[in-house]
Motif scaffolding. Structure first.
Motif, mmCIF file in Angstrom:
data_model
loop_
_atom_site.group_PDB
_atom_site.id
_atom_site.type_symbol
_atom_site.label_atom_id
_atom_site.label_comp_id
_atom_site.label_asym_id
_atom_site.label_seq_id
_atom_site.Cartn_x
_atom_site.Cartn_y
_atom_site.Cartn_z
ATOM 1 N N ARG A 62 25.417 69.167 64.179
ATOM 2 C CA ARG A 62 26.130 68.329 65.161
ATOM 3 C C ARG A 62 27.516 67.913 64.674
ATOM 4 O O ARG A 62 28.158 67.038 65.239
ATOM 5 C CB ARG A 62 25.269 67.094 65.485
ATOM 6 N N THR A 63 27.988 68.604 63.635
ATOM 7 C CA THR A 63 29.332 68.332 63.117
ATOM 8 C C THR A 63 30.378 68.974 64.026
ATOM 9 O O THR A 63 30.146 70.045 64.590
ATOM 10 C CB THR A 63 29.461 68.904 61.690
ATOM 11 N N VAL A 64 31.519 68.295 64.159
ATOM 12 C CA VAL A 64 32.662 68.863 64.878
ATOM 13 C C VAL A 64 33.869 68.805 63.951
ATOM 14 O O VAL A 64 34.156 67.746 63.382
ATOM 15 C CB VAL A 64 32.960 68.078 66.175
ATOM 16 N N ARG A 65 34.529 69.959 63.765
ATOM 17 C CA ARG A 65 35.745 69.976 62.938
ATOM 18 C C ARG A 65 36.880 70.576 63.770
ATOM 19 O O ARG A 65 36.677 71.568 64.483
ATOM 20 C CB ARG A 65 35.536 70.831 61.681
ATOM 21 N N ILE A 66 38.059 69.978 63.649
ATOM 22 C CA ILE A 66 39.222 70.532 64.341
ATOM 23 C C ILE A 66 40.392 70.626 63.368
ATOM 24 O O ILE A 66 40.521 69.820 62.450
ATOM 25 C CB ILE A 66 39.642 69.699 65.575
ATOM 26 N N ALA A 67 41.222 71.635 63.608
ATOM 27 C CA ALA A 67 42.422 71.820 62.795
ATOM 28 C C ALA A 67 43.527 72.286 63.727
ATOM 29 O O ALA A 67 43.257 72.890 64.776
ATOM 30 C CB ALA A 67 42.180 72.877 61.725
ATOM 31 N N SER A 68 44.782 71.990 63.361
ATOM 32 C CA SER A 68 45.888 72.415 64.222
ATOM 33 C C SER A 68 47.048 72.900 63.372
ATOM 34 O O SER A 68 47.158 72.545 62.198
ATOM 35 C CB SER A 68 46.360 71.258 65.098
ATOM 36 N N THR A 69 47.896 73.687 64.004
ATOM 37 C CA THR A 69 49.121 74.144 63.338
ATOM 38 C C THR A 69 50.235 73.103 63.492
ATOM 39 O O THR A 69 51.351 73.340 63.062
ATOM 40 C CB THR A 69 49.608 75.481 63.937
ATOM 41 N N PHE A 70 49.945 71.956 64.114
ATOM 42 C CA PHE A 70 50.969 70.924 64.281
ATOM 43 C C PHE A 70 51.281 70.316 62.928
ATOM 44 O O PHE A 70 50.441 70.308 62.028
ATOM 45 C CB PHE A 70 50.523 69.799 65.227
ATOM 46 N N GLU A 71 52.473 69.733 62.832
ATOM 47 C CA GLU A 71 52.863 69.087 61.585
ATOM 48 C C GLU A 71 51.832 68.033 61.194
ATOM 49 O O GLU A 71 51.400 67.245 62.033
ATOM 50 C CB GLU A 71 54.217 68.407 61.795
ATOM 51 N N GLY A 72 51.455 68.030 59.946
ATOM 52 C CA GLY A 72 50.469 67.045 59.495
ATOM 53 C C GLY A 72 49.097 67.275 60.097
ATOM 54 O O GLY A 72 48.294 66.349 60.191
ATOM 55 N N GLY A 73 48.826 68.517 60.545
ATOM 56 C CA GLY A 73 47.566 68.805 61.235
ATOM 57 C C GLY A 73 46.412 69.040 60.285
ATOM 58 O O GLY A 73 45.853 70.139 60.233
ATOM 59 N N ASP A 74 46.047 68.005 59.530
ATOM 60 C CA ASP A 74 44.911 68.131 58.610
ATOM 61 C C ASP A 74 43.629 68.384 59.388
ATOM 62 O O ASP A 74 43.537 68.040 60.560
ATOM 63 C CB ASP A 74 44.733 66.821 57.813
ATOM 64 N N THR A 75 42.641 68.945 58.713
ATOM 65 C CA THR A 75 41.343 69.144 59.343
ATOM 66 C C THR A 75 40.682 67.776 59.553
ATOM 67 O O THR A 75 40.710 66.926 58.680
ATOM 68 C CB THR A 75 40.449 70.025 58.458
ATOM 69 N N ILE A 76 40.159 67.569 60.760
ATOM 70 C CA ILE A 76 39.484 66.300 61.071
ATOM 71 C C ILE A 76 38.019 66.624 61.317
ATOM 72 O O ILE A 76 37.694 67.583 62.023
ATOM 73 C CB ILE A 76 40.105 65.657 62.342
ATOM 74 N N GLU A 77 37.155 65.839 60.712
ATOM 75 C CA GLU A 77 35.717 66.100 60.841
ATOM 76 C C GLU A 77 35.009 64.878 61.403
ATOM 77 O O GLU A 77 35.268 63.753 60.984
ATOM 78 C CB GLU A 77 35.143 66.466 59.463
ATOM 79 N N THR A 78 34.139 65.098 62.367
ATOM 80 C CA THR A 78 33.361 64.006 62.946
ATOM 81 C C THR A 78 32.020 64.573 63.427
ATOM 82 O O THR A 78 31.641 65.677 63.023
ATOM 83 C CB THR A 78 34.158 63.320 64.089
#
Ligand code: GLA
Length: 386
Positions: A62-78
Protein backbone atom coordinates in the motif's frame (compact mmCIF):
# COMPACT_ATOMS: atom_id res chain seq x y z
CA UNK A 1 9.31 1.96 -23.51
CA UNK A 2 12.78 3.32 -24.00
CA UNK A 3 15.11 5.39 -21.90
CA UNK A 4 14.77 8.51 -24.03
CA UNK A 5 11.29 9.16 -22.63
CA UNK A 6 12.13 11.37 -19.59
CA UNK A 7 9.35 10.02 -17.32
CA UNK A 8 10.37 6.41 -18.07
CA UNK A 9 14.06 7.24 -17.57
CA UNK A 10 13.28 8.88 -14.24
CA UNK A 11 11.21 5.85 -13.26
CA UNK A 12 14.13 3.50 -13.97
CA UNK A 13 16.51 5.76 -12.08
CA UNK A 14 14.43 6.24 -8.93
CA UNK A 15 12.45 3.00 -8.71
CA UNK A 16 14.34 0.54 -10.90
CA UNK A 17 12.93 -1.61 -13.67
CA UNK A 18 10.19 -0.93 -16.16
CA UNK A 19 6.88 0.83 -15.44
CA UNK A 20 3.60 -0.89 -16.32
CA UNK A 21 2.84 1.89 -18.76
CA UNK A 22 3.23 5.50 -19.83
CA UNK A 23 0.41 8.05 -19.93
CA UNK A 24 0.19 11.65 -21.16
CA UNK A 25 -2.13 14.57 -20.41
CA UNK A 26 -1.85 18.02 -22.03
CA UNK A 27 -2.17 21.57 -20.73
CA UNK A 28 -4.65 23.91 -22.43
CA UNK A 29 -5.31 27.36 -23.75
CA UNK A 30 -8.80 28.78 -23.69
CA UNK A 31 -9.91 30.29 -27.01
CA UNK A 32 -12.90 32.03 -25.42
CA UNK A 33 -15.28 31.71 -22.43
CA UNK A 34 -13.51 32.97 -19.32
CA UNK A 35 -14.84 32.56 -15.75
CA UNK A 36 -17.96 31.07 -17.28
CA UNK A 37 -17.18 27.49 -16.18
CA UNK A 38 -18.08 27.93 -12.49
CA UNK A 39 -21.18 29.86 -13.59
CA UNK A 40 -22.48 26.68 -15.29
CA UNK A 41 -21.82 28.30 -18.68
CA UNK A 42 -19.87 27.58 -21.87
CA UNK A 43 -16.14 27.42 -22.65
CA UNK A 44 -14.07 26.75 -25.76
CA UNK A 45 -10.53 25.66 -24.81
CA UNK A 46 -8.17 23.34 -26.65
CA UNK A 47 -5.60 20.84 -25.41
CA UNK A 48 -2.09 21.96 -26.41
CA UNK A 49 0.94 20.10 -27.70
CA UNK A 50 2.66 20.36 -24.31
CA UNK A 51 1.90 17.74 -21.72
CA UNK A 52 2.70 15.95 -18.49
CA UNK A 53 3.91 12.36 -18.90
CA UNK A 54 3.73 9.78 -16.11
CA UNK A 55 5.40 6.37 -15.96
CA UNK A 56 3.60 4.22 -13.40
CA UNK A 57 3.78 0.70 -11.98
CA UNK A 58 1.50 -0.91 -9.42
CA UNK A 59 3.11 -2.33 -6.27
CA UNK A 60 2.24 -5.36 -4.16
CA UNK A 61 1.78 -3.25 -0.99
CA UNK A 62 0.00 0.00 0.00
CA UNK A 63 3.03 2.25 -0.41
CA UNK A 64 2.88 5.14 -2.88
CA UNK A 65 6.08 6.75 -4.20
CA UNK A 66 6.31 9.67 -6.60
CA UNK A 67 9.24 11.38 -8.27
CA UNK A 68 9.46 14.28 -10.71
CA UNK A 69 11.94 15.92 -13.03
CA UNK A 70 10.95 19.30 -11.50
CA UNK A 71 13.57 21.25 -9.62
CA UNK A 72 13.96 19.84 -6.13
CA UNK A 73 11.78 16.88 -7.16
CA UNK A 74 12.91 14.45 -4.48
CA UNK A 75 11.17 11.11 -4.21
CA UNK A 76 8.18 11.35 -1.87
CA UNK A 77 6.89 8.25 -0.13
CA UNK A 78 3.57 7.78 1.63
CA UNK A 79 0.74 5.24 1.92
CA UNK A 80 -2.75 4.96 0.49
CA UNK A 81 -4.07 5.30 4.05
CA UNK A 82 -2.36 8.67 4.61
CA UNK A 83 -3.64 9.88 1.25
CA UNK A 84 -7.18 8.72 2.09
CA UNK A 85 -6.89 10.88 5.23
CA UNK A 86 -5.79 13.83 3.07
CA UNK A 87 -2.30 13.96 4.58
CA UNK A 88 -0.27 15.52 1.75
CA UNK A 89 1.19 18.90 0.79
CA UNK A 90 3.37 20.71 -1.78
CA UNK A 91 3.33 19.58 -5.42
CA UNK A 92 2.55 16.01 -4.35
CA UNK A 93 -0.95 17.31 -3.62
CA UNK A 94 -1.71 17.10 -7.37
CA UNK A 95 -1.16 13.36 -7.83
CA UNK A 96 -2.18 12.51 -4.25
CA UNK A 97 -5.23 14.78 -4.52
CA UNK A 98 -6.30 12.68 -7.51
CA UNK A 99 -5.93 9.46 -5.50
CA UNK A 100 -8.01 11.02 -2.72
CA UNK A 101 -10.64 12.17 -5.25
CA UNK A 102 -10.91 8.65 -6.72
CA UNK A 103 -11.77 7.57 -3.16
CA UNK A 104 -14.36 10.29 -2.79
CA UNK A 105 -15.88 9.28 -6.14
CA UNK A 106 -16.35 5.69 -5.00
CA UNK A 107 -13.08 3.78 -5.55
CA UNK A 108 -12.37 1.74 -2.41
CA UNK A 109 -8.89 2.96 -1.47
CA UNK A 110 -8.65 0.15 1.08
CA UNK A 111 -8.84 -2.41 -1.74
CA UNK A 112 -6.44 -1.02 -4.37
CA UNK A 113 -2.67 -1.50 -4.69
CA UNK A 114 -0.04 1.17 -4.10
CA UNK A 115 2.09 2.44 -6.97
CA UNK A 116 5.32 4.13 -8.07
CA UNK A 117 4.89 7.15 -10.34
CA UNK A 118 7.47 9.29 -12.15
CA UNK A 119 6.32 12.52 -13.80
CA UNK A 120 7.87 14.85 -16.34
CA UNK A 121 6.14 17.84 -17.94
CA UNK A 122 6.88 20.44 -20.58
CA UNK A 123 3.83 22.59 -19.76
CA UNK A 124 5.29 25.86 -18.45
CA UNK A 125 4.41 26.46 -14.81
CA UNK A 126 2.72 29.73 -13.82
CA UNK A 127 1.85 30.73 -17.39
CA UNK A 128 -1.86 29.99 -17.03
CA UNK A 129 -1.65 26.93 -19.29
CA UNK A 130 -2.93 24.47 -16.67
CA UNK A 131 0.29 22.67 -15.81
CA UNK A 132 -1.42 21.41 -12.65
CA UNK A 133 -4.42 20.01 -14.55
CA UNK A 134 -1.95 18.19 -16.84
CA UNK A 135 -0.37 16.40 -13.85
CA UNK A 136 -3.79 15.66 -12.36
CA UNK A 137 -5.20 14.21 -15.54
CA UNK A 138 -2.08 12.17 -16.40
CA UNK A 139 -2.33 10.62 -12.92
CA UNK A 140 -6.07 10.13 -13.32
CA UNK A 141 -5.93 8.31 -16.68
CA UNK A 142 -3.06 6.11 -15.45
CA UNK A 143 -4.81 5.03 -12.23
CA UNK A 144 -8.12 4.61 -14.06
CA UNK A 145 -6.39 2.04 -16.30
CA UNK A 146 -4.20 0.33 -13.69
CA UNK A 147 -6.90 0.09 -11.01
CA UNK A 148 -9.48 -0.80 -13.69
CA UNK A 149 -11.89 1.84 -12.36
CA UNK A 150 -13.72 2.27 -15.67
CA UNK A 151 -14.49 5.98 -15.13
CA UNK A 152 -15.45 7.84 -18.32
CA UNK A 153 -13.78 11.07 -19.38
CA UNK A 154 -16.35 13.35 -17.73
CA UNK A 155 -15.95 11.46 -14.45
CA UNK A 156 -12.16 11.75 -14.74
CA UNK A 157 -12.43 15.51 -15.34
CA UNK A 158 -14.57 15.80 -12.19
CA UNK A 159 -11.99 13.81 -10.20
CA UNK A 160 -9.23 16.13 -11.47
CA UNK A 161 -11.21 19.22 -10.53
CA UNK A 162 -11.87 17.90 -7.01
CA UNK A 163 -8.14 17.28 -6.65
CA UNK A 164 -7.45 20.88 -7.70
CA UNK A 165 -10.13 22.29 -5.38
CA UNK A 166 -8.99 20.20 -2.42
CA UNK A 167 -5.23 20.11 -3.08
CA UNK A 168 -4.68 23.78 -3.86
CA UNK A 169 -7.82 25.10 -2.24
CA UNK A 170 -8.49 26.94 -5.51
CA UNK A 171 -12.24 27.17 -6.15
CA UNK A 172 -11.82 26.59 -9.90
CA UNK A 173 -14.34 25.26 -12.38
CA UNK A 174 -13.94 22.19 -14.58
CA UNK A 175 -12.58 23.74 -17.79
CA UNK A 176 -8.88 22.88 -17.45
CA UNK A 177 -9.38 19.22 -16.60
CA UNK A 178 -12.11 18.81 -19.26
CA UNK A 179 -9.88 20.37 -21.94
CA UNK A 180 -7.08 18.00 -20.97
CA UNK A 181 -9.19 14.84 -21.32
CA UNK A 182 -11.52 15.82 -24.18
CA UNK A 183 -8.93 17.47 -26.47
CA UNK A 184 -8.50 16.28 -30.05
CA UNK A 185 -5.92 17.17 -32.69
CA UNK A 186 -6.90 20.28 -34.66
CA UNK A 187 -10.10 20.82 -32.65
CA UNK A 188 -11.43 22.89 -29.77
CA UNK A 189 -13.49 21.46 -26.91
CA UNK A 190 -16.90 23.15 -26.77
CA UNK A 191 -18.08 22.34 -23.26
CA UNK A 192 -21.37 22.93 -21.51
CA UNK A 193 -20.11 23.17 -17.92
CA UNK A 194 -23.55 22.44 -16.47
CA UNK A 195 -24.08 19.10 -18.21
CA UNK A 196 -20.45 18.30 -19.13
CA UNK A 197 -21.68 17.75 -22.67
CA UNK A 198 -18.85 18.12 -25.15
CA UNK A 199 -18.62 18.82 -28.84
CA UNK A 200 -15.26 18.90 -30.61
CA UNK A 201 -15.18 21.85 -33.00
CA UNK A 202 -12.69 21.45 -35.90
CA UNK A 203 -10.41 24.49 -36.09
CA UNK A 204 -8.36 24.13 -39.27
CA UNK A 205 -6.08 27.01 -38.26
CA UNK A 206 -2.94 25.42 -39.79
CA UNK A 207 -4.74 24.64 -43.06
CA UNK A 208 -5.83 28.30 -43.21
CA UNK A 209 -2.23 29.44 -42.70
CA UNK A 210 -2.94 30.68 -39.17
CA UNK A 211 -1.00 30.21 -35.95
CA UNK A 212 -1.93 30.63 -32.33
CA UNK A 213 0.77 32.50 -30.45
CA UNK A 214 0.92 32.38 -26.65
CA UNK A 215 2.62 35.28 -24.91
CA UNK A 216 3.52 34.49 -21.30
CA UNK A 217 3.73 37.87 -19.58
CA UNK A 218 5.64 36.31 -16.64
CA UNK A 219 3.27 38.16 -14.32
CA UNK A 220 2.44 35.65 -11.57
CA UNK A 221 -1.21 34.84 -11.17
CA UNK A 222 -2.66 34.63 -7.68
CA UNK A 223 -5.65 32.36 -8.15
CA UNK A 224 -5.72 30.62 -4.84
CA UNK A 225 -5.85 33.74 -2.75
CA UNK A 226 -6.87 36.89 -4.52
CA UNK A 227 -9.09 38.02 -7.29
CA UNK A 228 -10.29 34.67 -8.60
CA UNK A 229 -12.09 33.81 -5.38
CA UNK A 230 -13.57 37.34 -5.16
CA UNK A 231 -14.95 37.10 -8.67
CA UNK A 232 -16.45 33.70 -8.04
CA UNK A 233 -18.11 34.92 -4.84
CA UNK A 234 -19.47 38.01 -6.61
CA UNK A 235 -21.01 35.80 -9.32
CA UNK A 236 -22.61 33.48 -6.78
CA UNK A 237 -24.01 36.40 -4.78
CA UNK A 238 -25.40 37.97 -7.95
CA UNK A 239 -27.10 34.73 -8.99
CA UNK A 240 -28.76 34.57 -5.58
CA UNK A 241 -29.92 38.18 -5.78
CA UNK A 242 -31.33 37.57 -9.25
CA UNK A 243 -33.05 34.39 -8.11
CA UNK A 244 -31.37 32.00 -10.59
CA UNK A 245 -29.34 28.82 -9.92
CA UNK A 246 -26.31 30.24 -11.78
CA UNK A 247 -25.48 33.21 -14.03
CA UNK A 248 -25.80 30.82 -16.98
CA UNK A 249 -29.54 31.28 -16.47
CA UNK A 250 -29.44 35.06 -17.07
CA UNK A 251 -30.26 35.92 -20.70
CA UNK A 252 -28.85 38.90 -22.61
CA UNK A 253 -32.36 40.36 -22.58
CA UNK A 254 -32.43 40.11 -18.75
CA UNK A 255 -29.49 42.53 -18.42
CA UNK A 256 -31.50 45.80 -18.22
CA UNK A 257 -33.53 44.34 -15.36
CA UNK A 258 -30.34 43.06 -13.66
CA UNK A 259 -28.88 46.55 -13.89
CA UNK A 260 -31.81 47.91 -11.88
CA UNK A 261 -31.40 45.28 -9.18
CA UNK A 262 -27.63 45.11 -8.66
CA UNK A 263 -24.97 47.55 -7.53
CA UNK A 264 -22.89 48.88 -10.46
CA UNK A 265 -19.79 46.75 -9.84
CA UNK A 266 -21.75 43.51 -9.43
CA UNK A 267 -23.74 44.37 -12.52
CA UNK A 268 -20.54 44.67 -14.58
CA UNK A 269 -19.38 41.26 -13.31
CA UNK A 270 -22.71 39.79 -14.40
CA UNK A 271 -22.58 41.54 -17.77
CA UNK A 272 -19.18 39.95 -18.46
CA UNK A 273 -20.44 36.44 -17.74
CA UNK A 274 -23.69 36.81 -19.68
CA UNK A 275 -22.08 38.39 -22.75
CA UNK A 276 -19.14 35.95 -22.58
CA UNK A 277 -21.48 32.94 -22.69
CA UNK A 278 -23.12 34.49 -25.75
CA UNK A 279 -19.70 35.07 -27.34
CA UNK A 280 -18.78 31.41 -26.88
CA UNK A 281 -21.95 30.32 -28.68
CA UNK A 282 -21.33 32.82 -31.49
CA UNK A 283 -17.69 31.71 -31.72
CA UNK A 284 -18.69 28.08 -32.21
CA UNK A 285 -21.01 29.12 -35.06
CA UNK A 286 -18.36 31.34 -36.63
CA UNK A 287 -15.68 28.63 -36.47
CA UNK A 288 -18.01 26.01 -37.92
CA UNK A 289 -18.66 28.33 -40.86
CA UNK A 290 -14.94 29.18 -41.22
CA UNK A 291 -15.66 32.84 -40.43
CA UNK A 292 -12.30 33.36 -38.82
CA UNK A 293 -12.56 37.15 -38.88
CA UNK A 294 -15.86 37.03 -36.98
CA UNK A 295 -14.29 34.75 -34.41
CA UNK A 296 -11.28 37.07 -34.08
CA UNK A 297 -13.57 40.05 -33.44
CA UNK A 298 -15.19 38.07 -30.61
CA UNK A 299 -11.74 37.45 -29.09
CA UNK A 300 -11.09 41.20 -28.95
CA UNK A 301 -14.56 41.82 -27.47
CA UNK A 302 -13.93 39.15 -24.86
CA UNK A 303 -10.69 40.83 -23.85
CA UNK A 304 -12.36 44.22 -23.49
CA UNK A 305 -15.07 42.67 -21.35
CA UNK A 306 -12.48 41.07 -19.04
CA UNK A 307 -10.53 44.32 -18.84
CA UNK A 308 -13.44 46.68 -18.26
CA UNK A 309 -16.31 44.66 -16.77
CA UNK A 310 -14.74 41.70 -14.99
CA UNK A 311 -11.50 43.60 -14.23
CA UNK A 312 -9.14 40.61 -14.29
CA UNK A 313 -6.61 41.87 -16.84
CA UNK A 314 -3.27 43.56 -16.09
CA UNK A 315 -1.41 46.22 -18.15
CA UNK A 316 0.99 43.60 -19.56
CA UNK A 317 -1.91 41.51 -20.95
CA UNK A 318 -3.57 44.64 -22.35
CA UNK A 319 -0.28 45.54 -24.03
CA UNK A 320 -0.08 42.18 -25.82
CA UNK A 321 -3.62 42.63 -27.11
CA UNK A 322 -2.97 46.24 -28.18
CA UNK A 323 0.20 45.31 -30.06
CA UNK A 324 -1.56 42.35 -31.70
CA UNK A 325 -4.42 44.57 -32.82
CA UNK A 326 -2.15 47.30 -34.13
CA UNK A 327 -0.35 44.70 -36.25
CA UNK A 328 -3.61 43.39 -37.68
CA UNK A 329 -3.86 40.05 -35.83
CA UNK A 330 -7.16 38.25 -36.50
CA UNK A 331 -7.89 38.20 -32.76
CA UNK A 332 -6.23 38.39 -29.36
CA UNK A 333 -7.20 38.15 -25.71
CA UNK A 334 -5.93 37.16 -22.31
CA UNK A 335 -6.52 33.48 -21.56
CA UNK A 336 -7.16 31.68 -18.26
CA UNK A 337 -7.95 33.05 -14.84
CA UNK A 338 -6.34 36.48 -15.31
CA UNK A 339 -4.29 38.72 -12.99
CA UNK A 340 -1.24 37.77 -15.08
CA UNK A 341 -0.39 34.63 -17.03
CA UNK A 342 -0.70 34.49 -20.81
CA UNK A 343 -2.44 36.19 -23.70
CA UNK A 344 -3.10 34.52 -27.05
CA UNK A 345 -3.13 35.92 -30.56
CA UNK A 346 -4.51 34.31 -33.71
CA UNK A 347 -2.69 35.50 -36.82
CA UNK A 348 -1.09 34.45 -40.12
CA UNK A 349 1.65 31.94 -39.26
CA UNK A 350 4.32 33.90 -41.11
CA UNK A 351 3.62 36.98 -38.94
CA UNK A 352 3.91 35.24 -35.59
CA UNK A 353 7.64 35.82 -35.05
CA UNK A 354 7.31 39.51 -35.90
CA UNK A 355 4.46 39.90 -33.39
CA UNK A 356 6.52 38.15 -30.71
CA UNK A 357 9.36 40.61 -31.37
CA UNK A 358 7.05 43.61 -31.37
CA UNK A 359 5.65 42.54 -28.00
CA UNK A 360 9.16 42.20 -26.56
CA UNK A 361 9.94 45.74 -27.80
CA UNK A 362 6.70 47.18 -26.38
CA UNK A 363 7.34 45.52 -23.00
CA UNK A 364 10.91 46.89 -22.91
CA UNK A 365 9.65 50.36 -23.72
CA UNK A 366 7.12 50.23 -20.89
CA UNK A 367 9.62 48.78 -18.41
CA UNK A 368 7.88 45.38 -18.10
CA UNK A 369 9.68 42.09 -17.59
CA UNK A 370 10.65 40.32 -20.83
CA UNK A 371 7.81 38.03 -21.94
CA UNK A 372 8.19 34.59 -23.56
CA UNK A 373 6.29 33.69 -26.74
CA UNK A 374 5.65 30.32 -28.33
CA UNK A 375 3.12 28.74 -30.67
CA UNK A 376 0.72 26.04 -29.57
CA UNK A 377 -1.18 23.54 -31.69
CA UNK A 378 -4.47 21.83 -30.75
CA UNK A 379 -3.48 18.31 -29.73
CA UNK A 380 -4.98 15.03 -28.54
CA UNK A 381 -6.32 14.76 -25.00
CA UNK A 382 -5.11 12.56 -22.15
CA UNK A 383 -4.41 8.89 -22.78
CA UNK A 384 -2.05 5.96 -22.69
CA UNK A 385 1.13 6.12 -24.78
CA UNK A 386 2.64 2.72 -24.06
C1 GLA B 1 -8.72 29.05 -14.31
C2 GLA B 1 -9.60 27.98 -13.67
C3 GLA B 1 -10.71 27.56 -14.63
C4 GLA B 1 -11.44 28.79 -15.18
C5 GLA B 1 -10.48 29.85 -15.67
C6 GLA B 1 -11.17 31.11 -16.07
O1 GLA B 1 -8.02 28.51 -15.39
O2 GLA B 1 -8.83 26.87 -13.32
O3 GLA B 1 -11.58 26.68 -13.99
O4 GLA B 1 -12.34 29.30 -14.23
O5 GLA B 1 -9.49 30.15 -14.71
O6 GLA B 1 -11.96 30.91 -17.19
Amino acid sequence: MSGHEPAAALFADRFGGEPDGLWRAPGRVNLIGEHTDYNDGFVLPFAIDRAAHVAVALREDRTVRIASTFEGGDTIETTLDDIADRRFSGWSAYPFGVVWAFGEAGTDLAAVRGFDLAVDSDVPVGAGLSSSAAIEMATAVALNDLWEVGADRAALARIGRRAENVAVGAPTGIMDQAASVFGEADAAVFLDCRTIEVEQVPLGFAAAGLALLVVDTKVEHAHATGGYRDRREACERAAKELGVPALRDVALTDLPDAEQRLDPVTFRRVRHIVTEDARVLRSVEALKEHHTAAFGALMYESHASMRDDFEISVPELDTVVEVARSRGAVGARMTGGGFGGSAIALLPADEADALAEAVVAAFAERGYREPASFRVVPAAGAGRLA
